[in-house]
Design an enzyme around this catalytic site. Structure first.
Site, mmCIF file in Angstrom:
data_model
loop_
_atom_site.group_PDB
_atom_site.id
_atom_site.type_symbol
_atom_site.label_atom_id
_atom_site.label_comp_id
_atom_site.label_asym_id
_atom_site.label_seq_id
_atom_site.Cartn_x
_atom_site.Cartn_y
_atom_site.Cartn_z
ATOM 1 N N ARG A 28 0.811 -1.216 0.000
ATOM 2 C CA ARG A 28 0.000 0.000 0.000
ATOM 3 C C ARG A 28 0.860 1.289 0.000
ATOM 4 N NH1 ARG A 28 -5.381 -0.690 1.476
ATOM 5 N NH2 ARG A 28 -5.315 0.910 3.078
ATOM 6 N N ASP A 157 -3.083 12.260 9.228
ATOM 7 C CA ASP A 157 -4.439 12.056 8.703
ATOM 8 C C ASP A 157 -5.138 13.409 8.775
ATOM 9 O OD1 ASP A 157 -7.302 11.284 8.532
ATOM 10 O OD2 ASP A 157 -6.518 9.253 8.758
ATOM 11 N N TYR A 171 -8.546 6.278 17.319
ATOM 12 C CA TYR A 171 -7.630 6.536 16.188
ATOM 13 C C TYR A 171 -7.397 8.035 16.027
ATOM 14 C CZ TYR A 171 -6.152 7.070 11.292
ATOM 15 O OH TYR A 171 -5.495 7.435 10.151
HETATM 16 N N1 LIG Z 1 -5.063 4.724 3.330
HETATM 17 C C1 LIG Z 1 -5.425 5.992 3.399
HETATM 18 O O1 LIG Z 1 -6.111 6.517 2.533
HETATM 19 C C2 LIG Z 1 -4.983 6.818 4.561
HETATM 20 C C3 LIG Z 1 -5.781 7.875 4.995
HETATM 21 C C4 LIG Z 1 -5.343 8.645 6.060
HETATM 22 C C5 LIG Z 1 -4.140 8.366 6.673
HETATM 23 N N2 LIG Z 1 -3.388 7.322 6.237
HETATM 24 C C6 LIG Z 1 -2.131 7.023 6.917
HETATM 25 O O2 LIG Z 1 -1.123 6.711 5.952
HETATM 26 C C7 LIG Z 1 -0.318 5.614 6.408
HETATM 27 C C8 LIG Z 1 -0.351 4.477 5.400
HETATM 28 O O3 LIG Z 1 -1.697 4.085 5.163
HETATM 29 P P1 LIG Z 1 -2.065 2.612 4.658
HETATM 30 O O4 LIG Z 1 -3.531 2.572 4.488
HETATM 31 O O5 LIG Z 1 -1.175 2.210 3.540
HETATM 32 O O6 LIG Z 1 -1.644 1.785 5.987
HETATM 33 P P2 LIG Z 1 -2.095 0.306 6.396
HETATM 34 O O7 LIG Z 1 -2.108 -0.554 5.195
HETATM 35 O O8 LIG Z 1 -3.334 0.350 7.230
HETATM 36 O O9 LIG Z 1 -0.903 -0.099 7.412
HETATM 37 C C9 LIG Z 1 0.452 -0.044 7.009
HETATM 38 C C10 LIG Z 1 1.231 -1.120 7.712
HETATM 39 O O10 LIG Z 1 1.305 -0.889 9.120
HETATM 40 C C11 LIG Z 1 1.882 -2.067 9.648
HETATM 41 N N3 LIG Z 1 1.569 -2.293 11.059
HETATM 42 C C12 LIG Z 1 0.371 -2.255 11.672
HETATM 43 N N4 LIG Z 1 0.516 -2.601 12.977
HETATM 44 C C13 LIG Z 1 1.844 -2.873 13.163
HETATM 45 C C14 LIG Z 1 2.624 -3.286 14.264
HETATM 46 N N5 LIG Z 1 2.090 -3.547 15.478
HETATM 47 N N6 LIG Z 1 3.945 -3.472 14.089
HETATM 48 C C15 LIG Z 1 4.514 -3.245 12.882
HETATM 49 N N7 LIG Z 1 3.830 -2.852 11.800
HETATM 50 C C16 LIG Z 1 2.514 -2.664 11.945
HETATM 51 C C17 LIG Z 1 1.324 -3.240 8.816
HETATM 52 O O11 LIG Z 1 2.437 -4.030 8.427
HETATM 53 P P3 LIG Z 1 2.290 -5.609 8.094
HETATM 54 O O12 LIG Z 1 1.288 -5.686 6.970
HETATM 55 O O13 LIG Z 1 3.663 -6.017 7.707
HETATM 56 O O14 LIG Z 1 1.808 -6.287 9.348
HETATM 57 C C18 LIG Z 1 0.651 -2.523 7.636
HETATM 58 O O15 LIG Z 1 0.903 -3.141 6.396
HETATM 59 C C19 LIG Z 1 -0.859 5.244 7.783
HETATM 60 O O16 LIG Z 1 -0.108 5.889 8.782
HETATM 61 C C20 LIG Z 1 -2.268 5.764 7.768
HETATM 62 O O17 LIG Z 1 -2.784 6.069 9.055
HETATM 63 C C21 LIG Z 1 -3.791 6.538 5.198
#
Ligand SMILES: NC(=O)c1ccc[n+]([C@@H]2O[C@H](COP(=O)([O-])OP(=O)(O)OC[C@H]3O[C@@H](n4cnc5c(N)ncnc54)[C@H](OP(=O)(O)O)[C@@H]3O)[C@@H](O)[C@H]2O)c1
Length: 270
Positions: A28, A157, A171
């Site tokens: 992602r 965020d 969150y």
């Molecule tokens: N997606 C969006 O549109 C969006 C919107 C607002 C903010 N954000 C922020 O942008 C960032 C990336 O978003 P995303 O959606 O790509 O993130 P995501 O897929 O929800 O999470 C990213 C990675 O975090 C790792 N993770 C979770 N818990 C963990 C732990 N205890 N120890 C180590 N690793 C851990 C996981 O790794 P593993 O898979 O290897 O376990 C996961 O693949 C995040 O900080 C998110 O809050 C994203």
């Protein structure tokens, strides 16, 4: 120049390339940041917890493009609760390439916690991944970042400030703490290390079969609220991360990358 000399020169350039660690970067948005930085010549450390196979596949792909340019480190970020485990994690980060120039806090957990259902496990997990681990990792890696006059970029965020996401109180609170970390550390780590943040709106939806999945009706109302009328792309976030790394006179700033959604959430009519 012959082939051998070319290979030697390429290897030499690679050995001098800056090093970036992105937490939670097997997939992602994290993976998009890693790929974009690698294209710009960075050596990358892909940290993951459960997605080890994806992390290894990504590293293999990047190492095929440029030998010895990507490494994988596997760790549950709960290691920050244990001094020795944290020291060993930091040791493996520095051992990977001998230096660290950029630290990107990307790993996160994201799920609802409606009032009446909030429990200690959710509190601990959401606060740890979204606030405590970034702070303790930043502190532990500061000496190495200082050596390189490096920088930290936090994934925040648009809901971390003034515009809470309904039913996601824990969150929202965790990301708000992380946002304040960016501003506080920017002061405390200056002038050697810059600290900035990127605040995505909706840049990639949670997977439908995960505990983070959003209801289809909520997904539609989200797209309707975005002036640019589309979900963003992970590459949009990666682009802003790379901009902030290069912005040598910018610290303590947070860029919203949200297609304008923050404006409508703040009451702007679209
Ligand atoms: N997606 C969006 O549109 C969006 C919107 C607002 C903010 N954000 C922020 O942008 C960032 C990336 O978003 P995303 O959606 O790509 O993130 P995501 O897929 O929800 O999470 C990213 C990675 O975090 C790792 N993770 C979770 N818990 C963990 C732990 N205890 N120890 C180590 N690793 C851990 C996981 O790794 P593993 O898979 O290897 O376990 C996961 O693949 C995040 O900080 C998110 O809050 C994203």
């Amino acid at each position: 120049m012959n082939q051998e000399a070319n290979a030697y020169q390429a290897e030499n350039m690679n050995n001098q390339a800056p090093v970036m660690l992105v937490t939670g970067s097997a997939r992602r948005i994290g993976a998009a940041i890693v790929k974009a930085a690698h294209r710009q010549g960075y050596r990358v450390i892909i940290h993951c917890h459960r997605s080890e196979q994806d992390a290894n596949d990504l590293a293999d792909h990047l190492n095929d493009i440029r030998a010895n340019s990507a490494k994988v480190i596997v760790a549950d970020l709960t290691i920050v609760n244990d001094g020795m485990a944290l020291d060993s994690f930091v040791g493996s980060i520095i051992e990977a390439f001998g230096q660290l120039d950029v630290l990107v806090h990307n790993a996160s957990r994201f799920y609802p916690s409606p009032l009446g259902s909030i429990n200690h496990a959710q509190w601990d997990e959401l606060l740890l991944t979204n606030a405590k681990a970034p702070l303790l990792l930043s502190q532990a890696l500061l000496p190495y970042l200082k050596q390189q006059q490096g920088c930290i970029i936090s994934l925040l965020d648009i809901h971390a400030h003034d515009r809470p996401f309904n039913n996601y109180t824990v969150y929202n609170m965790a990301k708000a703490a992380h946002r304040m970390m960016v501003q506080s550390l920017a002061l405390e780590m200056a002038p050697e290390v810059r600290v900035n943040g990127v605040a995505p709106g909706v840049n990639i939806l949670p997977e439908t079969d995960s505990d983070q999945a959003l209801e289809p009706t909520l997904q539609h109302s989200i797209v309707d609220s975005i002036p640019l009328q589309r979900i963003g792309k992970p590459e949009d976030i990666a682009h802003s991360v790379l901009y902030l790394i290069q912005a040598s006179y910018v610290t303590g700033q947070i860029i919203d990358v949200d297609g304008g959604r923050g404006l409508t959430l703040a009451g702007g009519k679209y």
